[in-house]
Design an enzyme around this catalytic site. Sequence first.
Site, PDB file in Angstrom:
ATOM      1  N   ASN A 133       0.903  -1.140   0.000  1.00  0.00           N
ATOM      2  CA  ASN A 133       0.000   0.000   0.000  1.00  0.00           C
ATOM      3  C   ASN A 133       0.951   1.200   0.000  1.00  0.00           C
ATOM      4  OD1 ASN A 133      -1.543   2.210   0.698  1.00  0.00           O
ATOM      5  ND2 ASN A 133      -2.588   1.210   2.393  1.00  0.00           N
TER       6      ASN A 133
ATOM      7  N   ALA B 274       0.679   4.155   0.684  1.00  0.00           N
ATOM      8  CA  ALA B 274       0.509   5.073   1.818  1.00  0.00           C
ATOM      9  C   ALA B 274       1.157   4.551   3.095  1.00  0.00           C
ATOM     10  CB  ALA B 274      -0.980   5.332   2.057  1.00  0.00           C
ATOM     11  N   CYS B 275       1.628   3.313   3.076  1.00  0.00           N
ATOM     12  CA  CYS B 275       2.175   2.647   4.262  1.00  0.00           C
ATOM     13  C   CYS B 275       3.676   2.913   4.389  1.00  0.00           C
ATOM     14  CB  CYS B 275       1.903   1.147   4.155  1.00  0.00           C
ATOM     15  SG  CYS B 275       2.793   0.122   5.332  1.00  0.00           S
ATOM     16  N   SER B 276       4.101   3.434   5.536  1.00  0.00           N
ATOM     17  CA  SER B 276       5.519   3.727   5.741  1.00  0.00           C
ATOM     18  C   SER B 276       6.370   2.455   5.751  1.00  0.00           C
ATOM     19  CB  SER B 276       5.726   4.512   7.039  1.00  0.00           C
ATOM     20  OG  SER B 276       5.318   3.740   8.151  1.00  0.00           O
TER      21      SER B 276
END
Length: 119
Positions: free
Chosen positions: A6, A8-10
């Site tokens: 994803n 958006a996932c760090s």
Amino acid sequence: MEIWINPACSKCRSAISLLDAEGADYTVRRYLEDVPSEDEIRAVLTRLGLEPWDITRTQEAVAKELGVKGWPRDEASRDRWIAALAEHPKLIQRPIITADDGTAVVGRTDEAVRDALSR
């Protein structure tokens, strides 16, 4: 090697950075857009050596709506968990890296990513 991410996932971005730094050859799968089928989830679970509840993000809003924390964690309930992951891919723990030797890891740490690279 394939990595389910994803963007958006760090943790996903960190894993990608490490793969790039190591010069790894990999394919990115944005699993929220290119949703894995139930069969693909089963195959990844086999490669991981885990059960579906082991890779379920139980704190997600949809998990709370579904009440997954209260679902039985047994063989009879396995298909229910897999169906939920396929229907709500946001529930899938990330990133998942499939290694070249047929195994997979949940690459949430640098050590796990390096483990996948060494396989």
